[in-house]
Design an enzyme around this catalytic site. Structure first.
Site, short mmCIF file in Angstrom:
data_model
loop_
_atom_site.label_atom_id
_atom_site.label_comp_id
_atom_site.label_asym_id
_atom_site.label_seq_id
_atom_site.Cartn_x
_atom_site.Cartn_y
_atom_site.Cartn_z
N SER A 84 0.79 -1.24 0.00
CA SER A 84 0.00 0.00 0.00
C SER A 84 0.81 1.28 0.00
CB SER A 84 -0.90 0.03 1.23
OG SER A 84 -2.19 -0.35 0.86
N LYS A 87 0.63 3.63 -2.84
CA LYS A 87 -0.56 4.44 -3.10
C LYS A 87 -0.23 5.92 -3.17
CE LYS A 87 -4.16 1.26 -1.35
NZ LYS A 87 -3.51 -0.06 -1.28
N TYR A 209 -2.55 -2.56 -11.02
CA TYR A 209 -2.60 -2.33 -9.57
C TYR A 209 -1.86 -3.43 -8.81
CZ TYR A 209 -4.37 -2.19 -4.81
OH TYR A 209 -4.43 -2.18 -3.43
N TYR A 261 -4.16 3.38 7.69
CA TYR A 261 -5.36 2.57 7.86
C TYR A 261 -6.26 3.17 8.92
CZ TYR A 261 -2.34 -0.68 5.32
OH TYR A 261 -1.50 -1.24 4.41
N VAL A 279 1.03 -3.78 3.86
CA VAL A 279 0.83 -5.06 4.55
C VAL A 279 2.06 -5.96 4.56
CG1 VAL A 279 -1.70 -5.19 4.35
CG2 VAL A 279 -0.25 -6.07 2.50
N1 GLU Z 1 -1.84 -5.28 -2.42
C1 GLU Z 1 -2.52 -5.11 -1.20
C2 GLU Z 1 -4.01 -5.14 -1.38
O1 GLU Z 1 -4.50 -4.51 -2.30
C3 GLU Z 1 -2.11 -3.82 -0.56
C4 GLU Z 1 -2.74 -3.65 0.76
C5 GLU Z 1 -1.97 -2.86 1.72
O2 GLU Z 1 -0.72 -2.90 1.75
O3 GLU Z 1 -2.63 -2.19 2.49
O4 GLU Z 1 -4.71 -5.78 -0.65
#
Ligand code: GLU
Length: 627
Positions: A84, A87, A209, A261, A279
């Site tokens: 994530s 992002k 993605y 989060y 994650v």
């Molecule tokens: N590739 C993970 C997902 O889309 C990233 C989630 C994350 O790191 O929060 O679930």
């Protein structure tokens, strides 16, 4: 997952080993040892099966400064997937590719208060709540320009390379593992397609993605990426721009409010640094203007943040006082800045000097130090406004100011307006290093509302202008030709003695710009100025020239060499056409014959008086710290 326990790592921090010499390494080393020594809690993510193979004991901390220094301790070279954290890169790319307004149509900036993989969209707009949750990042992936998914991914990888300064690659195993199991993200993508948040085939967007979630980074990479954001979008090591400067505040803002989060509010409250976690166990945190931090420790807490990563950032923030909203002490920038009367180095005729001295409160100078931000500029504007009498002049010297921000520039322009309304002339010097001020002056001129600010090269030039203005206001005419007998060389002399001296002088004339006396040349005469103006200049250590003083009618120059016979210590250049009388050493010697002896004595007394005047002025300048 490619992570290998402690393979290719930086120095582990174990108690008992020699502490690192670098103080920052030492702070990080202590932190790593302390937090690494605490019991390991949390669980490695396993909803993407391949992530569950990560070694839970991997633990690294890296910090990169905006100066480009990188400090690392522990497993900072272990590659892991960014997940994530990417992002924030995608949001920045979407802003660059589509512009702020188009992005705002597709994704909001409100914290969701829900899990990162929530399927909820905005109840009325049917758009993702922010770019830091999966729905938002799938939407921003769809906004990245590119003819096809391959080109979009290539552009994302190229952007990563500008952020990290090294080749970016996708971990194929993690990518496949997520692609095969990412049904929830697939559902989100189709929902976004349903509401036209993304166009085309949702699986194409999803594929890009998933791949970019699996880009491999190290702790060090995260720190450098953070430092790039801290450095207004430029990688401080390579100098490459990774993100347009105008979008840096947007990216940092969503990181600050939505990056951690469901812990985002508590994080901002307690730790106070824009950050993003992933994650796979990485956290990237930024102290804008100073540094980026990257941590890696795979075990996650219940909301999905790395347990040790949070502890590291919390300790750094609390122990070093880094909370972004812990404001800097007010007024630091305005220190040592009381406006005070000031004079130029220009020598003037006696009447002019007396007039200026009698009205010294009408010319004020202020030389602030530090950053001229809102509060500092407001304080300066107030003190200048209060101290300067109507019709006076104010020199604001910005040469010791480190930065003028937008607020500072606007306040200075407004200060010009309020002073001008009272007949006070505002001169600003040292502005060349402050582009925000120049931009504000230009912006106002373009808007047909010229700022009442007179920008000058240096304080000396500005002060001279103020003095000329004041003399004009006081009706003192300074530049009129002065007959020899009224000049400073002939003080106390009778008309006969002036005639004696006159007989020993030769008349000379200089064109504007002509060198009247050259530094280093042999000294064999003194010059008495009859009309015109000249500058006495000398060479600085760095080779540049500096004006020591300006002289005019009735004054003389070159006396130092005439007395000591040494080479000229300064260059005298005619600023205007100059007429002068030259007294050579032979001419002086002729004056020693009786009865001219008294003329010679008076002449030497007048030279001595002038020299002592110079000395007093130099002492006063030294005392004022401006010599
Ligand atoms: N590739 C993970 C997902 O889309 C990233 C989630 C994350 O790191 O929060 O679930």
């Amino acid at each position: 997952m490619s992570a290998q326990p402690a393979a290719g790592t930086a120095t582990p921090a174990h108690p008992g080993t020699t502490p690192p010499a670098n103080p920052v390494d030492r702070v990080l080393g202590d932190l790593h040892a302390r937090i690494g020594g605490e019991p390991l809690t949390g669980a490695v993510a396993d909803y993407i099966p391949e992530l569950s193979t990560a070694d839970p004991s991997t633990f690294g901390i890296a910090l990169a400064t905006v100066q480009g220094d990188v400090h690392e301790v522990g497993d900072t070279a272990v590659p892991f997937t960014i997940q994530s954290i990417s992002k924030m890169v995608l949001y920045g790319m979407a802003l660059e590719d589509r512009g702020r307004e188009a992005v705002a149509e597709v994704v909001g900036v409100e914290p969701s208060g829900e899990a990162f993989n929530s399927i909820r969209l905005h109840p009325e707009r049917s758009t993702p709540l922010n770019p830091m949750v999966n729905a938002g990042a799938i939407a921003t992936t769809g906004l990245v320009q590119g003819a096809d998914p391959g080109e979009r991914l290539a552009r994302i990888l190229a952007t990563f390379e500008r952020y990290t300064g090294r080749v970016a690659e996708v971990d194929e195993r993690v990518y496949r593992s997520e692609s095969e199991t990412g049904h929830r993200n697939r559902a989100i993508a189709h929902l976004l397609r349903n509401f036209s948040v993304i166009g085309g085939d949702p699986d194409d967007v999803l594929d890009v993605y998933f791949r970019q979630c699996s880009i491999l980074v190290t702790c060090r990479d995260l720190a450098v990426m953070g430092a790039t954001l801290a450095n207004r979008g430029v990688n401080p090591i390579t100098g490459a721009r990774a993100l347009a400067e105008e979008h840096v505040p947007s990216v940092l803002s969503v990181m600050a409010t939505c990056g951690m989060y469901d812990f985002a509010g508590q994080w901002l409250h307690d730790i106070g640094l824009p950050a993003k976690s992933g994650v796979a166990g990485g956290i990237l945190a930024v102290l804008p203007g100073q540094f980026g931090v990257g941590t890696l420790s795979p075990p996650l807490d219940a909301v999905g943040n790395s347990v040790r990563g949070i502890r590291v950032c919390r300790a750094l923030s609390e122990e070093l006082g880094l909370h972004l909203l812990d404001p800097p002490r007010p007024g630091v920038a305005a220190r040592g800045t009381a406006p005070a009367p000031a004079a130029s180095r220009r020598r003037r005729t006696g009447a002019a000097e007396d007039a200026l001295e009698g009205a010294s409160q009408r010319i004020l100078r202020q030389r602030p130090q530090g950053d001229l931000t809102f509060a500092a500029a407001a304080a300066i504007a107030r003190s200048l406004g209060e101290s300067c009498p109507d019709g006076g002049s104010v020199v604001l010297d910005l040469s010791a100011v480190s930065r003028v921000d937008g607020a500072g520039a606007a306040i200075l322009c407004a200060l010009g307006d309020t002073l001008a309304a009272r007949g006070v002339h505002l001169l600003v010097c040292g502005a060349a290093d402050h582009p925000r001020l120049g931009a504000e002056i230009e912006r106002r001129a373009d808007a047909g509302d010229a700022a009442e600010i007179d920008v000058r090269g240096d304080a000396e030039e500005a002060l001279e202008w103020c003095e000329d203005r004041l003399l004009g206001q006081l009706g003192v005419i300074e530049d009129a030709a002065v007959p020899l007998g009224s000049g400073e060389l002939c003080r106390r002399m009778s008309p006969e003695e002036v005639a004696d001296l006159r007989a020993a002088l030769e008349d000379v004339a200089f064109a504007a710009g002509e060198v009247m006396i050259a530094e280093g040349s042999p000294s064999d005469h003194l010059l008495v100025i009859g009309s015109g103006r000249a500058s006495v200049t000398t060479t600085r250590d760095d080779g540049s020239r500096v004006r020591v003083l300006t002289i005019g009618p009735g004054m003389f120059t070159g006396e130092v060499g005439l007395i000591d016979g040494g080479p000229r210590s300064a260059t005298v250049v005619a600023d205007t056409p100059v007429t002068a009388h030259r007294l050579t050493r032979e001419g002086l010697a002729r004056l020693s014959d009786d009865p001219a002896l008294r003329t010679r004595t008076l002449l030497l007394l007048n030279v001595a008086e002038s020299l002592s005047g110079h000395l007093r002025r130099a002492t006063a300048l030294l005392a004022a710290g401006s010599a």
